[in-house]
Design a protein around this motif. Sequence first.
Motif, PDB file in Angstrom:
ATOM      1  N   ALA A   1      22.061  33.697  78.349  1.00 14.16           N
ATOM      2  CA  ALA A   1      22.115  33.264  76.997  1.00 14.16           C
ATOM      3  C   ALA A   1      22.516  31.972  77.024  1.00 14.16           C
ATOM      4  CB  ALA A   1      23.205  34.288  76.524  1.00 14.16           C
ATOM      5  N   LEU A   2      23.125  31.473  78.204  1.00 11.29           N
ATOM      6  CA  LEU A   2      23.710  30.014  77.942  1.00 11.29           C
ATOM      7  C   LEU A   2      22.693  28.798  78.425  1.00 11.29           C
ATOM      8  CD1 LEU A   2      26.582  30.791  80.625  1.00 11.29           C
ATOM      9  CD2 LEU A   2      26.638  30.615  77.823  1.00 11.29           C
ATOM     10  N   VAL A   3      21.321  29.251  78.838  1.00 15.97           N
ATOM     11  CA  VAL A   3      20.326  28.295  79.153  1.00 15.97           C
ATOM     12  C   VAL A   3      19.054  28.643  78.237  1.00 15.97           C
ATOM     13  CG1 VAL A   3      21.042  27.698  81.579  1.00 15.97           C
ATOM     14  CG2 VAL A   3      19.689  29.782  81.126  1.00 15.97           C
ATOM     15  N   GLU A   4      18.460  27.457  77.908  1.00 18.30           N
ATOM     16  CA  GLU A   4      17.239  27.586  77.010  1.00 18.30           C
ATOM     17  C   GLU A   4      16.005  27.641  77.737  1.00 18.30           C
ATOM     18  OE1 GLU A   4      17.910  28.260  73.999  1.00 18.30           O
ATOM     19  OE2 GLU A   4      20.108  28.129  74.101  1.00 18.30           O
ATOM     20  N   GLY A   5      15.079  28.113  77.141  1.00 21.80           N
ATOM     21  CA  GLY A   5      13.380  28.044  77.507  1.00 21.80           C
ATOM     22  C   GLY A   5      13.230  29.118  78.134  1.00 21.80           C
ATOM     23  N   ARG A   6      11.873  29.292  78.328  1.00 25.51           N
ATOM     24  CA  ARG A   6      11.027  30.367  78.887  1.00 25.51           C
ATOM     25  C   ARG A   6      11.151  30.165  80.289  1.00 25.51           C
ATOM     26  NH1 ARG A   6       7.099  33.876  77.734  1.00 25.51           N
ATOM     27  NH2 ARG A   6       6.682  32.727  75.666  1.00 25.51           N
ATOM     28  N   GLY A   7      11.712  31.291  80.905  1.00 28.17           N
ATOM     29  CA  GLY A   7      11.965  31.444  82.590  1.00 28.17           C
ATOM     30  C   GLY A   7      13.173  30.741  82.720  1.00 28.17           C
ATOM     31  N   SER A   8      14.120  30.762  82.252  1.00 30.98           N
ATOM     32  CA  SER A   8      15.254  30.099  82.219  1.00 30.98           C
ATOM     33  C   SER A   8      16.310  30.708  83.254  1.00 30.98           C
ATOM     34  CB  SER A   8      16.067  29.836  80.944  1.00 30.98           C
ATOM     35  OG  SER A   8      16.491  31.202  80.452  1.00 30.98           O
ATOM     36  N   ILE A   9      15.886  31.695  83.467  1.00 32.85           N
ATOM     37  CA  ILE A   9      16.921  32.504  84.688  1.00 32.85           C
ATOM     38  C   ILE A   9      15.881  33.367  85.524  1.00 32.85           C
ATOM     39  CG2 ILE A   9      17.236  34.665  83.296  1.00 32.85           C
ATOM     40  CD1 ILE A   9      20.095  34.707  84.584  1.00 32.85           C
ATOM     41  N   LEU A  10      16.130  33.557  86.762  1.00 29.87           N
ATOM     42  CA  LEU A  10      15.344  34.489  87.811  1.00 29.87           C
ATOM     43  C   LEU A  10      16.480  35.271  88.443  1.00 29.87           C
ATOM     44  CD1 LEU A  10      13.011  31.962  89.793  1.00 29.87           C
ATOM     45  CD2 LEU A  10      12.669  33.503  87.732  1.00 29.87           C
ATOM     46  N   TYR A  11      16.012  36.775  88.483  1.00 31.77           N
ATOM     47  CA  TYR A  11      17.089  37.616  89.015  1.00 31.77           C
ATOM     48  C   TYR A  11      16.455  38.740  89.803  1.00 31.77           C
ATOM     49  CZ  TYR A  11      15.653  40.039  84.637  1.00 31.77           C
ATOM     50  OH  TYR A  11      14.734  40.372  83.675  1.00 31.77           O
ATOM     51  N   GLU A  12      15.306  38.811  89.763  1.00 31.69           N
ATOM     52  CA  GLU A  12      14.350  39.975  90.568  1.00 31.69           C
ATOM     53  C   GLU A  12      14.268  39.718  91.824  1.00 31.69           C
ATOM     54  OE1 GLU A  12      10.998  40.945  88.093  1.00 31.69           O
ATOM     55  OE2 GLU A  12      12.086  42.089  86.584  1.00 31.69           O
TER      56      GLU A  12
ATOM     57  N   VAL B   1      19.212  32.871  89.810  1.00 33.69           N
ATOM     58  CA  VAL B   1      18.867  31.253  89.747  1.00 33.69           C
ATOM     59  C   VAL B   1      18.497  30.803  88.194  1.00 33.69           C
ATOM     60  CG1 VAL B   1      17.355  29.503  90.207  1.00 33.69           C
ATOM     61  CG2 VAL B   1      17.592  31.560  91.802  1.00 33.69           C
ATOM     62  N   VAL B   2      19.403  29.910  87.785  1.00 34.27           N
ATOM     63  CA  VAL B   2      19.409  29.524  86.427  1.00 34.27           C
ATOM     64  C   VAL B   2      18.862  28.228  86.517  1.00 34.27           C
ATOM     65  CG1 VAL B   2      21.232  30.972  85.705  1.00 34.27           C
ATOM     66  CG2 VAL B   2      21.804  28.717  86.380  1.00 34.27           C
ATOM     67  N   PHE B   3      18.071  27.671  85.235  1.00 34.78           N
ATOM     68  CA  PHE B   3      17.445  26.412  85.197  1.00 34.78           C
ATOM     69  C   PHE B   3      17.755  25.692  83.983  1.00 34.78           C
ATOM     70  CE2 PHE B   3      14.587  29.362  87.489  1.00 34.78           C
ATOM     71  CZ  PHE B   3      14.230  28.626  88.609  1.00 34.78           C
ATOM     72  N   PRO B   4      19.114  25.287  83.786  1.00 33.40           N
ATOM     73  CA  PRO B   4      19.515  24.172  82.873  1.00 33.40           C
ATOM     74  C   PRO B   4      18.710  22.955  82.665  1.00 33.40           C
ATOM     75  CG  PRO B   4      21.034  23.960  84.743  1.00 33.40           C
ATOM     76  CD  PRO B   4      20.018  24.999  84.993  1.00 33.40           C
ATOM     77  N   GLU B   5      18.766  22.478  81.419  1.00 32.31           N
ATOM     78  CA  GLU B   5      18.015  21.489  80.995  1.00 32.31           C
ATOM     79  C   GLU B   5      18.794  20.064  80.688  1.00 32.31           C
ATOM     80  OE1 GLU B   5      15.023  22.335  78.395  1.00 32.31           O
ATOM     81  OE2 GLU B   5      14.099  23.743  79.708  1.00 32.31           O
TER      82      GLU B   5
ATOM     83  N   GLU C   1      24.377  22.589  79.550  1.00 25.50           N
ATOM     84  CA  GLU C   1      24.129  23.596  79.929  1.00 25.50           C
ATOM     85  C   GLU C   1      24.516  23.979  81.347  1.00 25.50           C
ATOM     86  OE1 GLU C   1      20.192  24.640  77.435  1.00 25.50           O
ATOM     87  OE2 GLU C   1      19.901  24.453  79.519  1.00 25.50           O
ATOM     88  N   VAL C   2      24.487  22.822  82.225  1.00 25.09           N
ATOM     89  CA  VAL C   2      25.140  23.053  83.568  1.00 25.09           C
ATOM     90  C   VAL C   2      26.705  23.448  83.446  1.00 25.09           C
ATOM     91  CG1 VAL C   2      25.832  21.631  85.686  1.00 25.09           C
ATOM     92  CG2 VAL C   2      23.691  21.503  84.364  1.00 25.09           C
ATOM     93  N   ALA C   3      27.417  22.691  82.556  1.00 25.84           N
ATOM     94  CA  ALA C   3      28.861  22.879  82.336  1.00 25.84           C
ATOM     95  C   ALA C   3      28.853  24.189  81.683  1.00 25.84           C
ATOM     96  CB  ALA C   3      29.429  21.803  81.224  1.00 25.84           C
TER      97      ALA C   3
END
Length: 488
Positions: free
Chosen positions: A18-29, A51-55, A59-61
């Motif tokens: 919920a903290l990062v935006e965009g498609r595929g913003s987190i990997l967990y599997e 793995v999260v992908f801030p833009e 978002e990093v903060a």
Amino acid sequence: MKKKKIRSNDVHILALAALVEGRGSILYEEADLLAYDCDGFTVHRKLPRAVVFPENAEEVAKVVRYCSKHNLPFLARGAGTGLSGGAIPLNNEVVISLVRMKRLVSVDLENRQAVVEPGFINLKLTNSIADKGYYYAPDPSSQYCCTIGGNVAENAGGAHCLKYGVTTNHILALEVVLPNGEIITIGGEGIQDTPGYDLLGLLTGSEGTLGIVTKITVRILKNPEAKQTVLAYFDHVSDGSQAVSDIISAGIVPAALEMMDKIAIEGVEAAAFPVGHPKDIEAVLLIEVDGILAGIGEQIDEILAVCRRHHVREVKVAKDEQERASWWANRKTGFGAMGAISPHYLVQDGVIPRSKLPEVLERINEVSKQYELRIANIFHAGDGNLHPLILFDMAKPGETDRALKAGSECLQICADVGGTITGEHGVGIEKKEEMKFVFTDEEILAQTNIREVFNPENLLNAGKLFPTPSRCAEIKRDLKDKQTAGRP
């Protein structure tokens, strides 16, 4: 863009998504996380929690503040080209991937600086400003794929650092997210030096243990007026080594002064960019000078003369830019080329005084014989930064352990002759115990005390750079005992 639906029972995964935006913003599997279980140091592997992908920095903060609040270990990752295990998630970390933060924010030619995000590729910066007559000097062998944020973390060098310095010499300002989620700026655009403590120097090369860099102001340089490159073949490594020392002693400071030994030559000739190096040659020197056109010819003449005094078999000047580029492409593949002659290899990164090169190479050859493993040697010979590449096969029982021990002994040799254990690759997990080769217990404690100021909970990239926590605890206890014993 609609976000991908999260299918996880982990409340932290749901919250991070919920903290990062965009498609595929987190990997967990698990299948997705396998690509993040190591960096270029492949001997050790551990899966991250996610793995999260801030833009952007905000978002990093947000991710950092969440991890800090919930006591979740975390670390930053760039392109994953690091060679010392600095991005390996040892503690089931949340990996904050910065690859989507890849903008060239601004270019200021008048003040010779550029602002980039951490995921911006090193070589892309030079390519972006080349038509204006400028370039970015730090040039690691992986510059075509490594990120400038990763270069800052490791204080990366490169072939041309002899004359132009390493990454820290080209950083003017950093935007950093601290381990508590606060965003700060260190240094200033257009300012060459600021009063007070050198926090830029402290953060650059801190290997992602003090903060996460989210914006970088770098120095860019005007292209030199002239550039020429020399290739020299030697039948004996000792002759090539002495030529290196004599070139520097002659008052010439080449832009680059590189050496490869016979096994390294075998590798680069078997890889993507062969140039026809003789198969029986023991050493090749690649020497580049640049600067004002009027002085280049004299420097080249002196370099040729030095090489001839040291029994060079053949020495030649690149006849055009195409030949020069082919020589450099061959050299730049040096590490990866070992894959053409060995299933696996371990890259070491020691630094020695130039005068000790023949002695150190002889001792490395003894290590090779002792552990029955071939060792190729590639050096930034001008500044004494050598890279023994230990060739081994993980499939053969015991070879991985032998390779690790051989690598440690190579670093001990470097320390023994007055050198150190890393010049540009960092310590990470690979060399953290070898820090004891060059630092006393008290010196290590002083450095971990600095880390505790920035990273008091040790949630950010724990287990890197310094000896294991238990060892640090022993040091503190021993020092306290010494202080108590000294009281009246």
